[in-house]
Design a protein around this motif. Structure first.
Motif, PDB file in Angstrom:
ATOM      1  N   PHE A 104       0.743  -1.268  -0.015  1.00 34.27           N
ATOM      2  CA  PHE A 104       0.144  -0.102   0.026  1.00 34.27           C
ATOM      3  C   PHE A 104       0.794   1.050  -0.141  1.00 34.27           C
ATOM      4  O   PHE A 104       2.199   1.053   0.443  1.00 34.27           O
ATOM      5  CB  PHE A 104      -0.839   0.165   1.410  1.00 34.27           C
ATOM      6  CG  PHE A 104      -1.838  -0.995   1.234  1.00 34.27           C
ATOM      7  CD1 PHE A 104      -3.244  -0.690   0.964  1.00 34.27           C
ATOM      8  CD2 PHE A 104      -1.522  -2.241   1.843  1.00 34.27           C
ATOM      9  CE1 PHE A 104      -4.323  -1.741   0.877  1.00 34.27           C
ATOM     10  CE2 PHE A 104      -2.527  -3.151   2.024  1.00 34.27           C
ATOM     11  CZ  PHE A 104      -3.806  -2.856   1.825  1.00 34.27           C
ATOM     12  N   LYS A 105       0.370   2.276  -0.455  1.00 35.33           N
ATOM     13  CA  LYS A 105       0.899   3.752  -0.453  1.00 35.33           C
ATOM     14  C   LYS A 105      -0.297   4.599  -0.010  1.00 35.33           C
ATOM     15  O   LYS A 105      -1.226   4.649  -0.563  1.00 35.33           O
ATOM     16  CB  LYS A 105       1.374   4.289  -1.557  1.00 35.33           C
ATOM     17  CG  LYS A 105       2.062   5.619  -1.421  1.00 35.33           C
ATOM     18  CD  LYS A 105       3.269   5.611  -0.957  1.00 35.33           C
ATOM     19  CE  LYS A 105       3.825   7.095  -0.861  1.00 35.33           C
ATOM     20  NZ  LYS A 105       5.437   6.965  -0.913  1.00 35.33           N
ATOM     21  N   GLY A 106      -0.349   4.707   1.440  1.00 33.85           N
ATOM     22  CA  GLY A 106      -1.489   5.141   2.048  1.00 33.85           C
ATOM     23  C   GLY A 106      -2.413   4.321   1.908  1.00 33.85           C
ATOM     24  O   GLY A 106      -2.707   3.300   2.399  1.00 33.85           O
ATOM     25  N   ASN A 107      -3.649   5.068   1.375  1.00 37.09           N
ATOM     26  CA  ASN A 107      -5.010   4.245   1.537  1.00 37.09           C
ATOM     27  C   ASN A 107      -5.222   3.349   0.224  1.00 37.09           C
ATOM     28  O   ASN A 107      -5.978   2.347   0.161  1.00 37.09           O
ATOM     29  CB  ASN A 107      -6.256   5.061   1.540  1.00 37.09           C
ATOM     30  CG  ASN A 107      -6.390   5.627   2.542  1.00 37.09           C
ATOM     31  OD1 ASN A 107      -5.984   5.508   3.846  1.00 37.09           O
ATOM     32  ND2 ASN A 107      -6.839   6.776   2.921  1.00 37.09           N
ATOM     33  N   LYS A 108      -4.251   3.222  -0.694  1.00 41.24           N
ATOM     34  CA  LYS A 108      -4.278   2.720  -1.954  1.00 41.24           C
ATOM     35  C   LYS A 108      -3.383   1.527  -1.811  1.00 41.24           C
ATOM     36  O   LYS A 108      -2.213   1.474  -1.806  1.00 41.24           O
ATOM     37  CB  LYS A 108      -3.891   3.533  -3.039  1.00 41.24           C
ATOM     38  CG  LYS A 108      -4.314   2.902  -4.635  1.00 41.24           C
ATOM     39  CD  LYS A 108      -4.007   3.877  -5.480  1.00 41.24           C
ATOM     40  CE  LYS A 108      -4.181   3.518  -6.805  1.00 41.24           C
ATOM     41  NZ  LYS A 108      -3.965   4.111  -7.877  1.00 41.24           N
ATOM     42  N   GLU A 109      -4.219   0.296  -2.453  1.00 44.93           N
ATOM     43  CA  GLU A 109      -3.451  -0.773  -2.562  1.00 44.93           C
ATOM     44  C   GLU A 109      -2.780  -0.674  -4.006  1.00 44.93           C
ATOM     45  O   GLU A 109      -3.646  -0.568  -5.012  1.00 44.93           O
ATOM     46  CB  GLU A 109      -4.279  -2.130  -2.410  1.00 44.93           C
ATOM     47  CG  GLU A 109      -3.591  -3.407  -2.850  1.00 44.93           C
ATOM     48  CD  GLU A 109      -4.407  -4.745  -2.726  1.00 44.93           C
ATOM     49  OE1 GLU A 109      -4.227  -5.603  -3.446  1.00 44.93           O
ATOM     50  OE2 GLU A 109      -5.386  -4.770  -1.802  1.00 44.93           O
ATOM     51  N   LEU A 110      -1.662  -1.143  -4.149  1.00 49.63           N
ATOM     52  CA  LEU A 110      -0.868  -0.857  -5.084  1.00 49.63           C
ATOM     53  C   LEU A 110      -0.254  -2.440  -5.730  1.00 49.63           C
ATOM     54  O   LEU A 110      -0.077  -2.477  -6.866  1.00 49.63           O
ATOM     55  CB  LEU A 110       0.439  -0.330  -4.736  1.00 49.63           C
ATOM     56  CG  LEU A 110       0.245   1.287  -4.505  1.00 49.63           C
ATOM     57  CD1 LEU A 110       1.601   1.758  -4.163  1.00 49.63           C
ATOM     58  CD2 LEU A 110      -0.489   1.949  -5.243  1.00 49.63           C
ATOM     59  N   GLY A 111      -0.508  -3.426  -5.171  1.00 49.33           N
ATOM     60  CA  GLY A 111      -0.094  -4.907  -5.670  1.00 49.33           C
ATOM     61  C   GLY A 111      -0.218  -5.821  -4.586  1.00 49.33           C
ATOM     62  O   GLY A 111      -0.151  -5.467  -3.410  1.00 49.33           O
ATOM     63  N   ARG A 112      -0.113  -7.044  -4.999  1.00 52.21           N
ATOM     64  CA  ARG A 112      -0.294  -8.362  -4.169  1.00 52.21           C
ATOM     65  C   ARG A 112       0.506  -9.440  -4.931  1.00 52.21           C
ATOM     66  O   ARG A 112       0.522  -9.507  -6.092  1.00 52.21           O
ATOM     67  CB  ARG A 112      -1.563  -8.532  -3.429  1.00 52.21           C
ATOM     68  CG  ARG A 112      -2.495  -8.855  -4.323  1.00 52.21           C
ATOM     69  CD  ARG A 112      -3.787  -9.410  -3.651  1.00 52.21           C
ATOM     70  NE  ARG A 112      -4.347  -8.579  -2.909  1.00 52.21           N
ATOM     71  CZ  ARG A 112      -5.375  -8.724  -1.820  1.00 52.21           C
ATOM     72  NH1 ARG A 112      -5.546  -9.858  -1.266  1.00 52.21           N
ATOM     73  NH2 ARG A 112      -5.576  -7.798  -1.076  1.00 52.21           N
ATOM     74  N   SER A 113       1.014 -10.407  -4.110  1.00 52.35           N
ATOM     75  CA  SER A 113       1.664 -11.747  -4.640  1.00 52.35           C
ATOM     76  C   SER A 113       1.373 -12.675  -3.503  1.00 52.35           C
ATOM     77  O   SER A 113       0.886 -12.330  -2.550  1.00 52.35           O
ATOM     78  CB  SER A 113       3.054 -11.492  -4.807  1.00 52.35           C
ATOM     79  OG  SER A 113       3.591 -11.338  -3.808  1.00 52.35           O
ATOM     80  N   LEU A 114       1.065 -13.835  -4.142  1.00 54.13           N
ATOM     81  CA  LEU A 114       0.775 -15.020  -3.106  1.00 54.13           C
ATOM     82  C   LEU A 114       2.055 -16.000  -3.648  1.00 54.13           C
ATOM     83  O   LEU A 114       2.039 -16.419  -4.595  1.00 54.13           O
ATOM     84  CB  LEU A 114      -0.462 -15.637  -3.503  1.00 54.13           C
ATOM     85  CG  LEU A 114      -0.889 -16.752  -3.095  1.00 54.13           C
ATOM     86  CD1 LEU A 114      -1.257 -16.868  -1.607  1.00 54.13           C
ATOM     87  CD2 LEU A 114      -2.365 -17.219  -3.456  1.00 54.13           C
ATOM     88  N   GLY A 115       2.598 -16.221  -2.447  1.00 48.21           N
ATOM     89  CA  GLY A 115       3.563 -17.335  -2.352  1.00 48.21           C
ATOM     90  C   GLY A 115       5.118 -17.013  -3.223  1.00 48.21           C
ATOM     91  O   GLY A 115       5.609 -17.891  -3.373  1.00 48.21           O
TER      92      GLY A 115
END
Length: 130
Positions: A104-115
């Motif tokens: 996140f940057k502040g309130n905004k989710e910018l990315g995710r990964s799994l595993g």
């Protein structure tokens, strides 16, 4: 021979537990208050959905620790969500499994990964916060 193998396996297990614990020393336990404060301040945040029994999480821990020690990523705060004890938080993040990394940057989710257990992949994810 059987005794030697058991002894070696026991020592490997003990070292892996010790190593995993020390690698997570720069990660803070997730609280909603800490997360909200970091978001309000517009800070870069890594949320790590983690389980102590998870081999993938244990592989991610030293990579995350090493990256966060680099000057480039020192402004990133890493918050660890306990997959087994914080089910409501896991659900709120829509994380179906442990070893999920969300930036996140502040309130905004910018990315995710799994595993992901590759240094390059985790670094690429962290770069999104800066």
């Amino acid at each position: 021979m059987k005794f030697i193998m058991k002894s070696i396996l026991r020592n490997i297990l003990m070292l892996s537990v010790l190593f995993a614990g020390s690698a997570m020393a720069d990660t803070v336990a997730f609280t909603q208050a800490a997360f909200a404060k970091l978001q309000l301040e517009g800070k870069p945040i890594l949320v790590h959905i983690h389980a102590n029994w998870c081999p993938t999480c244990r592989a991610q821990a030293p990579i995350i620790s090493s990256l966060l020690k680099q000057k480039y990523f020192q402004t990133v705060t890493s918050l660890r969500v306990d997959f087994d004890q914080q089910k409501d938080i896991v659900k709120a993040f829509h994380a179906s499994r442990q070893s999920t990394l969300i930036v996140f940057k502040g309130n905004k989710e910018l990315g995710r990964s799994l595993g992901d257990t590759t240094p390059d992949g985790i670094e690429k994810l962290l770069r999104k916060t800066l």
